[in-house]
Scaffold this active site. Structure first.
Site, short mmCIF file in Angstrom:
data_model
loop_
_atom_site.label_atom_id
_atom_site.label_comp_id
_atom_site.label_asym_id
_atom_site.label_seq_id
_atom_site.Cartn_x
_atom_site.Cartn_y
_atom_site.Cartn_z
CB VAL A 113 -0.97 0.00 1.26
CG1 VAL A 113 -1.75 1.32 1.16
CG2 VAL A 113 -2.01 -1.36 1.14
CG ASP A 114 3.70 2.20 3.29
OD1 ASP A 114 2.63 2.81 3.60
OD2 ASP A 114 4.33 1.85 4.25
#
Length: 334
Positions: A110-111
């Site tokens: 997600v980062d």
């Protein structure tokens, strides 16, 4: 983490809690095209470095704010971290074996995808600025990106109203598209269309499956995977991975080994593309961006903290070495 994310950058260490440090940042922003920040919502306002303050100095500035949940909504003031966003977004509910617990992905995906989406948004804003002459604010949230990255699984739910579950290494929408055990290991077989399935079935001694209405199309194979997979799996166990590799290549059926990361970097394709590199003695993974008119030969290693402070302030703001040293004595520069 630091070495993975910071090549080709310059590091400037300025204490933004001090008024003189804030002044330096504002002067840099007045000369900049883009500012990226990942403070919590409103976190920069007390320093006078929020987007409204900076764009008042530079109306052409593109400000990108990266937060856990965005600039509005009931969760806007909450901190956000990759693992909790993987959980909240539903990613962990579809990762892992059907009879096992939810699992996180092996990297902070997600980062990473939020950073890539931010880069795409910044490029779009730059292109728009070329037409309008105006900058803008980009509100980038990990939670938004995670939901958008669910891809086909999000649409599986939105179309059917039923939340998809964990299917291990099997694909929810494509069959057969999964690992198969061989006589001495495992191989991934990724059948992407009906023609590939016909060749795969023939190779495994089950050519009749391609004419069977239960398996002839991918939709039918998804519906009847519980009957389809066992005989294919049994056939795959009869030969070694090397034998199947040669046969799958000849049949033009997509396949791949299940590598460790060490083995992945040792792949002939990885070696040919020089995906593992060193810059000034520091290991790096090569950029996947290969532009025909842009060179990758001028990469610089991730900088030490603050190593470029004096250079950047001299180049951008005209500060002398004596002025930088005076600021350093006052604790404003690192």
């Amino acid at each position: 983490y630091y070495l993975a994310a910071n090549r080709n950058k310059k590091s400037v260490a300025i204490d933004i809690a001090q008024p003189e440090g804030q002044r330096l940042i504002r002067e840099l922003a007045a000369k900049s095209d883009i500012v990226v920040e990942n403070f919590k919502r409103g976190g920069l306002t007390k320093y006078g470095l929020d987007r409204d303050s900076l764009t008042a100095l530079n109306p052409c500035l593109i400000c990108c704010s990266i937060t856990g949940f965005g600039q509005d909504g009931p969760d806007a003031d909450k901190p956000g971290y990759d693992l909790m966003i993987q959980a909240m977004s539903g990613f962990m509910s579809i990762t892992g074996n059907a009879d096992g617990p939810p699992r996180r992905m092996g990297v902070a995906m997600v980062d990473l995808t939020t950073g890539m989406n931010a880069a795409a948004a910044i490029l779009a804003a730059l292109y728009q600025r070329e037409r309008t002459g105006k900058g803008q604010h980009i509100d980038m949230a990990l939670f938004d990106v995670a939901l958008s990255s669910l891809g086909n699984q999000a649409l599986n739910f939105l179309v059917s109203g039923e939340a998809p579950g964990r299917t291990g290494n099997a694909h929810p929408n494509v069959v057969p598209y999964q690992p198969f055990e061989t006589a001495d290991g495992w191989l991934i077989v990724a059948v992407g269309n009906d023609g590939q399935f016909a060749r795969f079935a023939e190779l495994l001694g089950h050519g009749e499956m391609a004419q069977d209405e239960r398996y002839r199309t991918n939709g039918a194979r998804v519906e009847n995977r519980d009957m389809l997979i066992p005989p294919l799996a049994d056939a795959m166990k009869t030969r070694s991975s090397a034998e199947w590799t040669a046969a799958l290549i000849d049949a033009n059926v997509p396949y791949g080994p299940i590598n460790t990361i060490e083995q992945a970097f040792a792949e002939p394709q990885a070696q040919h593309r020089r995906l593992g590199q060193e810059i000034d003695g520091i290991p790096q993974v090569a950029s996947p961006l290969r532009l025909s008119a842009s060179s990758q030969d001028r990469n610089t290693a991730p900088p030490a903290l603050g190593q470029d402070t004096d250079l950047v302030l001299a180049d951008q703001l005209g500060l002398t070495a004596e002025e930088c040293e005076a600021l350093r004595r006052e604790g404003i520069l690192g």
